[in-house]
Write a protein that holds these residues in place. Sequence first.
Motif, PDB file in Angstrom:
ATOM      1  N   ILE A 199       0.857  -1.191   0.000  1.00  0.00           N
ATOM      2  CA  ILE A 199       0.000   0.000   0.000  1.00  0.00           C
ATOM      3  C   ILE A 199       0.890   1.238   0.000  1.00  0.00           C
ATOM      4  O   ILE A 199       1.759   1.389   0.852  1.00  0.00           O
ATOM      5  CB  ILE A 199      -0.931  -0.003   1.221  1.00  0.00           C
ATOM      6  CG1 ILE A 199      -1.819  -1.242   1.204  1.00  0.00           C
ATOM      7  CG2 ILE A 199      -1.783   1.256   1.262  1.00  0.00           C
ATOM      8  CD1 ILE A 199      -2.673  -1.405   2.443  1.00  0.00           C
ATOM      9  N   GLY A 200       0.683   2.116  -0.956  1.00  0.00           N
ATOM     10  CA  GLY A 200       1.531   3.295  -1.099  1.00  0.00           C
ATOM     11  C   GLY A 200       1.350   4.296   0.035  1.00  0.00           C
ATOM     12  O   GLY A 200       0.297   4.369   0.677  1.00  0.00           O
ATOM     13  N   TYR A 204      -1.901   6.975   3.029  1.00  0.00           N
ATOM     14  CA  TYR A 204      -1.853   7.541   4.377  1.00  0.00           C
ATOM     15  C   TYR A 204      -1.883   9.065   4.328  1.00  0.00           C
ATOM     16  O   TYR A 204      -2.550   9.720   5.147  1.00  0.00           O
ATOM     17  CB  TYR A 204      -0.579   7.080   5.096  1.00  0.00           C
ATOM     18  CG  TYR A 204      -0.465   5.582   5.262  1.00  0.00           C
ATOM     19  CD1 TYR A 204      -0.965   4.947   6.396  1.00  0.00           C
ATOM     20  CD2 TYR A 204       0.162   4.797   4.290  1.00  0.00           C
ATOM     21  CE1 TYR A 204      -0.852   3.579   6.565  1.00  0.00           C
ATOM     22  CE2 TYR A 204       0.287   3.428   4.454  1.00  0.00           C
ATOM     23  CZ  TYR A 204      -0.224   2.825   5.586  1.00  0.00           C
ATOM     24  OH  TYR A 204      -0.107   1.462   5.733  1.00  0.00           O
ATOM     25  N   GLU A 205      -1.150   9.654   3.366  1.00  0.00           N
ATOM     26  CA  GLU A 205      -1.093  11.101   3.264  1.00  0.00           C
ATOM     27  C   GLU A 205      -2.447  11.684   2.888  1.00  0.00           C
ATOM     28  O   GLU A 205      -2.871  12.715   3.430  1.00  0.00           O
ATOM     29  CB  GLU A 205      -0.041  11.503   2.231  1.00  0.00           C
ATOM     30  CG  GLU A 205       1.385  11.130   2.637  1.00  0.00           C
ATOM     31  CD  GLU A 205       2.386  11.356   1.521  1.00  0.00           C
ATOM     32  OE1 GLU A 205       1.932  11.733   0.413  1.00  0.00           O
ATOM     33  OE2 GLU A 205       3.592  11.158   1.744  1.00  0.00           O
ATOM     34  N   ALA A 206      -3.150  10.999   1.968  1.00  0.00           N
ATOM     35  CA  ALA A 206      -4.481  11.488   1.584  1.00  0.00           C
ATOM     36  C   ALA A 206      -5.450  11.420   2.751  1.00  0.00           C
ATOM     37  O   ALA A 206      -6.260  12.336   2.970  1.00  0.00           O
ATOM     38  CB  ALA A 206      -5.006  10.669   0.400  1.00  0.00           C
ATOM     39  N   ALA A 207      -5.368  10.355   3.540  1.00  0.00           N
ATOM     40  CA  ALA A 207      -6.249  10.243   4.703  1.00  0.00           C
ATOM     41  C   ALA A 207      -5.920  11.303   5.742  1.00  0.00           C
ATOM     42  O   ALA A 207      -6.825  11.880   6.377  1.00  0.00           O
ATOM     43  CB  ALA A 207      -6.120   8.842   5.316  1.00  0.00           C
ATOM     44  N   SER A 216      -8.951   5.492  12.405  1.00  0.00           N
ATOM     45  CA  SER A 216      -9.916   5.546  11.308  1.00  0.00           C
ATOM     46  C   SER A 216      -9.242   5.326   9.968  1.00  0.00           C
ATOM     47  O   SER A 216      -9.838   4.756   9.046  1.00  0.00           O
ATOM     48  CB  SER A 216     -10.645   6.893  11.316  1.00  0.00           C
ATOM     49  OG  SER A 216      -9.712   7.965  11.168  1.00  0.00           O
ATOM     50  N   THR A 217      -7.967   5.738   9.833  1.00  0.00           N
ATOM     51  CA  THR A 217      -7.237   5.490   8.581  1.00  0.00           C
ATOM     52  C   THR A 217      -7.064   4.000   8.345  1.00  0.00           C
ATOM     53  O   THR A 217      -7.298   3.491   7.243  1.00  0.00           O
ATOM     54  CB  THR A 217      -5.866   6.182   8.620  1.00  0.00           C
ATOM     55  OG1 THR A 217      -6.059   7.590   8.749  1.00  0.00           O
ATOM     56  CG2 THR A 217      -5.081   5.881   7.356  1.00  0.00           C
TER      57      THR A 217
END
Length: 308
Positions: A199-200, A204-207, A216-217
């Motif tokens: 998983i890129g 995580y950054e977008a979340a 929640s992420t």
Amino acid sequence: MAVQTTYDRPVVPARAPAAPRRRRPRRVAWIFAGPAAALFALFFAYPLGASLLQSFTTEDAGATRWVGLDQYRRMIHDPAFVESLANTGVILVVQVPVMIGLALVLAVLLNQSWLRFRGTWRAVHFLPAVTTLVAYAVVFQVLLKTDGGLANQVLGAVGIGPVDWLNSPTWARISLIASLTWRWTGYNAVILLAGLQAIGKEQYEAAAIDGSGTLSTYARVILPQLRPVVLFCVVTSTIGTLQLFDENYVLTRGGPDDATLTPVVYLYKVGFQQLDFGYAAAIAWVVVVLIAAISALQYVAFGRERRR
């Protein structure tokens, strides 16, 4: 109007006959595949078919007699076999979810960038999986001895009386579940870790940009993408539980009072202690059918979740 004769028509040269296509050298392929196919037929296909036929027979006064489905009907009224299925169901319902949950937490921790010596920690947690089954079961047998075992020594140091780990039905089940969890948690954690690393970081950054917290992420973004890996771990763990033999046979021999008896241990007792090979073969095929049915149900349930 001029009449065209046959002499005025252009001469079309005849086509040369097509050269015959060369057949691929199948003989070479069979030379390479032949030994593997022969070994498969001799040591897998033939015993598989022979065991299926044997499950419909019984030994009567040294002669083999066809009994049809009697061996399978016998299982329904066999309390020991029913007890073995119940014990396996308890282990399956309790141990597999606990182990997969611990493996997921461990995989998340091993995937953190702030963790030092990550390679070493991954190797350490995977080591129990490469330990031989009998060796680690013997180690747990020594650790869980009622008199002088390390577990009871630690409990005695904090003022708790000795626990009869392997001779009490309840504690024997707990001991078996603990030993299985210790051995296979790291194995599943490494598999889940591979899924996490696929998983890129942009996920995580977008979340984080959307204001999502850590829990929640993982719950809404990471876990849905890990679902195929989790399914693989659940299916393989289920198959291993239904085939459970080494650990409970070494630790408790299926006891006490059949508290840790599983179908494969019962199969061993019926086949190699009672020499009832027809009934043992029937038990083996019931285990095969159970594995196929439960695995298929898990895949179907996963497919429904995925379509949602």
